[in-house]
Scaffold this motif. Structure first.
Motif, short mmCIF file in Angstrom:
data_model
loop_
_atom_site.label_atom_id
_atom_site.label_comp_id
_atom_site.label_asym_id
_atom_site.label_seq_id
_atom_site.Cartn_x
_atom_site.Cartn_y
_atom_site.Cartn_z
N LEU A 40 -5.57 -16.54 41.18
CA LEU A 40 -4.70 -15.65 40.42
C LEU A 40 -5.52 -14.71 39.55
N SER A 41 -5.35 -13.42 39.78
CA SER A 41 -5.92 -12.42 38.88
C SER A 41 -4.77 -11.96 37.97
N GLY A 42 -5.01 -10.97 37.17
CA GLY A 42 -3.95 -10.48 36.29
C GLY A 42 -2.77 -9.91 37.04
N GLN A 43 -3.02 -9.25 38.19
CA GLN A 43 -1.95 -8.57 38.90
C GLN A 43 -1.68 -9.09 40.30
N ARG A 44 -2.57 -9.92 40.83
CA ARG A 44 -2.40 -10.36 42.22
C ARG A 44 -2.61 -11.86 42.38
N ARG A 71 2.35 -15.17 59.37
CA ARG A 71 3.74 -15.63 59.50
C ARG A 71 4.41 -15.63 58.12
N GLU A 72 3.72 -16.15 57.10
CA GLU A 72 4.30 -16.14 55.76
C GLU A 72 4.55 -14.72 55.27
N LEU A 73 3.60 -13.84 55.52
CA LEU A 73 3.75 -12.44 55.12
C LEU A 73 5.02 -11.85 55.72
N HIS A 74 5.18 -11.98 57.02
CA HIS A 74 6.32 -11.34 57.70
C HIS A 74 7.66 -12.01 57.35
N LEU A 75 7.67 -13.32 57.20
CA LEU A 75 8.92 -14.00 56.85
C LEU A 75 9.35 -13.68 55.42
N ASN A 76 8.42 -13.76 54.49
CA ASN A 76 8.80 -13.61 53.09
C ASN A 76 8.97 -12.16 52.66
N ARG A 77 8.41 -11.23 53.39
CA ARG A 77 8.65 -9.82 53.08
C ARG A 77 10.12 -9.46 53.23
N ARG A 78 10.84 -10.20 54.06
CA ARG A 78 12.27 -9.90 54.23
C ARG A 78 13.02 -10.04 52.92
N LEU A 79 12.60 -10.99 52.08
CA LEU A 79 13.28 -11.24 50.81
C LEU A 79 12.57 -10.61 49.62
N ALA A 80 11.27 -10.38 49.75
CA ALA A 80 10.50 -9.86 48.61
C ALA A 80 9.46 -8.85 49.10
N VAL A 83 6.61 -7.87 46.81
CA VAL A 83 5.71 -8.95 46.37
C VAL A 83 4.63 -9.21 47.41
N TYR A 84 5.00 -9.26 48.67
CA TYR A 84 4.07 -9.60 49.75
C TYR A 84 3.35 -8.32 50.21
N LEU A 85 2.10 -8.17 49.80
CA LEU A 85 1.36 -6.93 49.98
C LEU A 85 0.63 -6.84 51.32
N GLY A 86 0.19 -7.96 51.86
CA GLY A 86 -0.53 -7.94 53.12
C GLY A 86 -1.50 -9.11 53.20
N VAL A 87 -2.40 -9.05 54.16
CA VAL A 87 -3.47 -10.03 54.28
C VAL A 87 -4.78 -9.27 54.13
N MET A 116 -0.48 -11.21 47.35
CA MET A 116 0.83 -10.95 46.77
C MET A 116 0.70 -10.33 45.39
N ARG A 117 1.72 -9.62 45.00
CA ARG A 117 1.80 -9.13 43.62
C ARG A 117 2.11 -10.34 42.75
N ARG A 118 1.40 -10.46 41.64
CA ARG A 118 1.63 -11.60 40.75
C ARG A 118 2.86 -11.34 39.89
N LEU A 119 3.76 -12.30 39.92
CA LEU A 119 4.96 -12.22 39.09
C LEU A 119 4.64 -12.78 37.71
#
Length: 148
Positions: A40-44, A71-80, A83-87, A116-119
């Motif tokens: 975890l960085s400040g933003q990612r 797989r996680e990137l493509h599945l979770n991008r549907r909802l967020a 947040v999901y920036l790439g690999v 991912m973008r850090r929440l």
């Protein structure tokens, strides 16, 4: 079993491993789950699968770890999608490793981290649900998106 490259996890605990993430200069925190190293960085957030093979999943090879990150990137991008920036590949750099450019695919010759973008703390879905801030309207919208 194909282990992670020696020294990779230690290198990712260093801010120098994130040249594209200026917020890493303020520090990087390493958290482990039973299947991932999370940095975890400040933003990612950078999630790297561990080299594990369990009854319910197999991350025993780089190919399997990278496939799961995609797989996680493509599945979770549907909802967020924001947040999901790439690999990003984790590539050798000097005597260590660094995180490369964000992309949508994984190269065969490198481990890849899900980026991912850090929440803000407490703003993830589980925390909001626990706090009673995620109600029927939000859950219905998520269910409709998943069903679609």
């Amino acid at each position: 079993m194909e282990p992670l490259p020696e020294g990779l996890v230690a290198a990712l605990a260093s801010p120098a491993a994130y040249p594209e993430d200026g917020s890493a200069a303020r520090g990087v925190r390493h958290v482990q789950t039973h299947i991932s190293h999370v940095f975890l960085s400040g933003q990612r957030v950078y999630k790297l699968r561990k080299a594990v093979s369990l009854p319910f999943l197999d991350f025993g090879t780089r190919r399997l770890r990278n496939a799961d990150a995609l797989r996680e990137l493509h599945l979770n991008r549907r909802l967020a999608p924001d947040v999901y920036l790439g690999v990003a590949p984790v590539v050798p750099a000097g005597s260590g490793f660094r995180v490369g450019q964000l992309g949508e695919t994984a190269a065969r010759d490198a481990e890849h981290a899900l980026v991912m973008r850090r929440l803000a703390d407490g703003r993830d879905a589980l925390s909001l649900l626990t706090a009673g801030e995620l109600g029927p309207v939000q859950l219905r919208a998520a269910a409709e998106q998943i069903a679609a």
